[in-house]
Design a protein around this motif. Structure first.
Motif, PDB file in Angstrom:
ATOM      1  N   PHE A   1      51.962  36.365  25.285  1.00 10.18           N
ATOM      2  CA  PHE A   1      52.767  37.336  25.850  1.00 10.18           C
ATOM      3  C   PHE A   1      52.919  36.738  26.926  1.00 10.18           C
ATOM      4  CE2 PHE A   1      54.985  40.198  28.576  1.00 10.18           C
ATOM      5  CZ  PHE A   1      56.413  39.915  27.856  1.00 10.18           C
ATOM      6  N   ALA A   2      52.570  36.373  28.127  1.00  9.59           N
ATOM      7  CA  ALA A   2      52.340  35.784  29.337  1.00  9.59           C
ATOM      8  C   ALA A   2      51.671  34.640  28.820  1.00  9.59           C
ATOM      9  CB  ALA A   2      51.161  36.784  30.286  1.00  9.59           C
ATOM     10  N   LYS A   3      50.918  33.564  28.100  1.00  7.57           N
ATOM     11  CA  LYS A   3      50.836  32.554  28.063  1.00  7.57           C
ATOM     12  C   LYS A   3      49.876  32.486  29.083  1.00  7.57           C
ATOM     13  CE  LYS A   3      55.714  31.088  26.579  1.00  7.57           C
ATOM     14  NZ  LYS A   3      57.136  31.741  26.899  1.00  7.57           N
ATOM     15  N   LEU A   4      48.793  32.790  28.869  1.00  3.59           N
ATOM     16  CA  LEU A   4      47.620  33.144  30.038  1.00  3.59           C
ATOM     17  C   LEU A   4      47.053  31.936  29.802  1.00  3.59           C
ATOM     18  CD1 LEU A   4      46.799  36.755  31.038  1.00  3.59           C
ATOM     19  CD2 LEU A   4      48.338  35.465  32.314  1.00  3.59           C
ATOM     20  N   GLN A   5      46.547  31.000  30.424  1.00  7.84           N
ATOM     21  CA  GLN A   5      45.505  29.832  30.473  1.00  7.84           C
ATOM     22  C   GLN A   5      44.715  30.931  31.295  1.00  7.84           C
ATOM     23  OE1 GLN A   5      46.558  27.202  27.675  1.00  7.84           O
ATOM     24  NE2 GLN A   5      48.024  28.864  27.110  1.00  7.84           N
ATOM     25  N   ARG A   6      43.465  29.285  31.706  1.00  6.99           N
ATOM     26  CA  ARG A   6      42.833  30.141  32.608  1.00  6.99           C
ATOM     27  C   ARG A   6      42.991  30.130  34.022  1.00  6.99           C
ATOM     28  NH1 ARG A   6      37.700  29.057  34.317  1.00  6.99           N
ATOM     29  NH2 ARG A   6      37.360  27.466  36.195  1.00  6.99           N
ATOM     30  N   ASP A   7      43.759  29.376  34.447  1.00  5.47           N
ATOM     31  CA  ASP A   7      44.638  29.335  36.561  1.00  5.47           C
ATOM     32  C   ASP A   7      45.592  30.211  36.106  1.00  5.47           C
ATOM     33  OD1 ASP A   7      42.561  27.888  37.157  1.00  5.47           O
ATOM     34  OD2 ASP A   7      43.884  25.667  36.542  1.00  5.47           O
ATOM     35  N   LEU A   8      45.395  32.303  36.645  1.00  3.39           N
ATOM     36  CA  LEU A   8      45.990  32.818  36.705  1.00  3.39           C
ATOM     37  C   LEU A   8      45.662  33.377  38.089  1.00  3.39           C
ATOM     38  CD1 LEU A   8      43.976  35.718  34.819  1.00  3.39           C
ATOM     39  CD2 LEU A   8      45.740  33.627  33.981  1.00  3.39           C
ATOM     40  N   LYS A   9      47.837  33.752  38.515  1.00  2.00           N
ATOM     41  CA  LYS A   9      47.579  34.259  40.210  1.00  2.00           C
ATOM     42  C   LYS A   9      47.508  35.610  39.731  1.00  2.00           C
ATOM     43  CE  LYS A   9      49.720  30.784  42.279  1.00  2.00           C
ATOM     44  NZ  LYS A   9      51.044  30.202  42.997  1.00  2.00           N
ATOM     45  N   PHE A  10      47.192  36.716  40.862  1.00  2.87           N
ATOM     46  CA  PHE A  10      46.721  37.434  40.398  1.00  2.87           C
ATOM     47  C   PHE A  10      47.554  38.482  42.162  1.00  2.87           C
ATOM     48  CE2 PHE A  10      45.033  41.926  41.575  1.00  2.87           C
ATOM     49  CZ  PHE A  10      44.682  42.277  40.161  1.00  2.87           C
ATOM     50  N   MET A  11      48.603  38.792  42.016  1.00  4.37           N
ATOM     51  CA  MET A  11      49.333  39.801  42.912  1.00  4.37           C
ATOM     52  C   MET A  11      50.115  41.283  43.258  1.00  4.37           C
ATOM     53  SD  MET A  11      52.607  36.501  42.229  1.00  4.37           S
ATOM     54  CE  MET A  11      53.133  36.261  44.039  1.00  4.37           C
ATOM     55  N   GLY A  12      49.276  41.076  44.292  1.00  2.82           N
ATOM     56  CA  GLY A  12      50.197  42.714  45.305  1.00  2.82           C
ATOM     57  C   GLY A  12      51.361  42.792  44.871  1.00  2.82           C
ATOM     58  N   VAL A  13      51.801  43.727  44.684  1.00  2.00           N
ATOM     59  CA  VAL A  13      53.231  43.797  44.770  1.00  2.00           C
ATOM     60  C   VAL A  13      54.344  45.000  44.848  1.00  2.00           C
ATOM     61  CG1 VAL A  13      54.105  41.716  43.223  1.00  2.00           C
ATOM     62  CG2 VAL A  13      53.856  43.961  42.107  1.00  2.00           C
ATOM     63  N   GLY A  14      52.943  45.920  45.609  1.00  2.00           N
ATOM     64  CA  GLY A  14      53.417  47.088  46.123  1.00  2.00           C
ATOM     65  C   GLY A  14      52.635  47.824  45.160  1.00  2.00           C
ATOM     66  N   SER A  15      52.397  49.196  44.549  1.00  2.00           N
ATOM     67  CA  SER A  15      51.641  49.828  44.125  1.00  2.00           C
ATOM     68  C   SER A  15      50.953  50.015  42.254  1.00  2.00           C
ATOM     69  CB  SER A  15      52.982  51.086  43.553  1.00  2.00           C
ATOM     70  OG  SER A  15      53.459  51.006  42.424  1.00  2.00           O
ATOM     71  N   HIS A  16      51.294  48.209  42.161  1.00  2.00           N
ATOM     72  CA  HIS A  16      50.441  47.611  41.077  1.00  2.00           C
ATOM     73  C   HIS A  16      50.452  46.364  41.169  1.00  2.00           C
ATOM     74  CE1 HIS A  16      54.917  47.347  40.067  1.00  2.00           C
ATOM     75  NE2 HIS A  16      54.257  46.171  39.300  1.00  2.00           N
ATOM     76  N   PHE A  17      49.461  45.246  40.809  1.00  7.00           N
ATOM     77  CA  PHE A  17      49.749  43.746  40.589  1.00  7.00           C
ATOM     78  C   PHE A  17      50.712  43.705  38.911  1.00  7.00           C
ATOM     79  CE2 PHE A  17      45.566  46.435  41.860  1.00  7.00           C
ATOM     80  CZ  PHE A  17      45.603  45.490  43.002  1.00  7.00           C
ATOM     81  N   GLU A  18      50.384  42.155  39.486  1.00  7.30           N
ATOM     82  CA  GLU A  18      51.197  41.211  38.108  1.00  7.30           C
ATOM     83  C   GLU A  18      50.687  40.193  38.065  1.00  7.30           C
ATOM     84  OE1 GLU A  18      56.334  42.102  39.377  1.00  7.30           O
ATOM     85  OE2 GLU A  18      54.727  39.791  39.731  1.00  7.30           O
TER      86      GLU A  18
END
Length: 145
Positions: A100-117
């Motif tokens: 669904f998120a088209k995740l390949q090898r390289d990811l961005k892990f982002m803190g966006v308040g109460s949760h992460f993207e």
């Protein structure tokens, strides 16, 4: 509200679909939720990663919505998957969520308040470029950014 998560880390996902929570968040997540998290599809095309207490509150609110929200409730609740951090701070992303998120090898892990993207790095770069090309909402501009 609890901890406010912010900042971006670039991570790798292994061939089995595992990735790690950045080290700087692990202790807080251990205290806040015992490493129990929930992954959910986001309408923006990324995955959202919630500490379980935050997700349970959001889930209760979703369940209380009227029938006209049924399709979105199905989208969100139907995609929710509980994950647990292992001793190395890693968790598994199910194949259907990776797709669904088209995740390949390289990811961005982002803190966006109460949760992460969690974003695929290229998908995020494209999304960010589109954001920068659009007009800034007045509510943001009024903050003098």
């Amino acid at each position: 509200m609890g901890e406010v998560f912010q900042g971006t880390s670039v991570l790798a996902m292994d061939a089995k679909g595992r990735t790690a929570v950045p080290t700087r968040f692990r202790e807080t997540l251990a205290q806040q939720c015992g490493g129990q998290l929930t992954l959910v599809k986001s309408p923006e095309g990324c995955l959202k990663l919630y500490p379980q207490p935050i997700w349970l509150e959001l889930r209760s609110r979703l369940l209380a919505l009227p029938q006209d929200a049924a399709a979105w409730r199905r989208f969100l609740l139907g995609s929710a998957q509980d994950v647990e951090l292992d001793s190395a701070g890693r968790f598994l992303i199910a194949p259907e969520l990776r797709s669904f998120a088209k995740l390949q090898r390289d990811l961005k892990f982002m803190g966006v308040g109460s949760h992460f993207e969690l974003w695929d790095a290229q998908v995020h770069a494209d999304h960010e470029a589109a954001t920068m090309a659009s007009a800034m909402p007045a509510s943001i501009a009024e903050l003098n950014f």
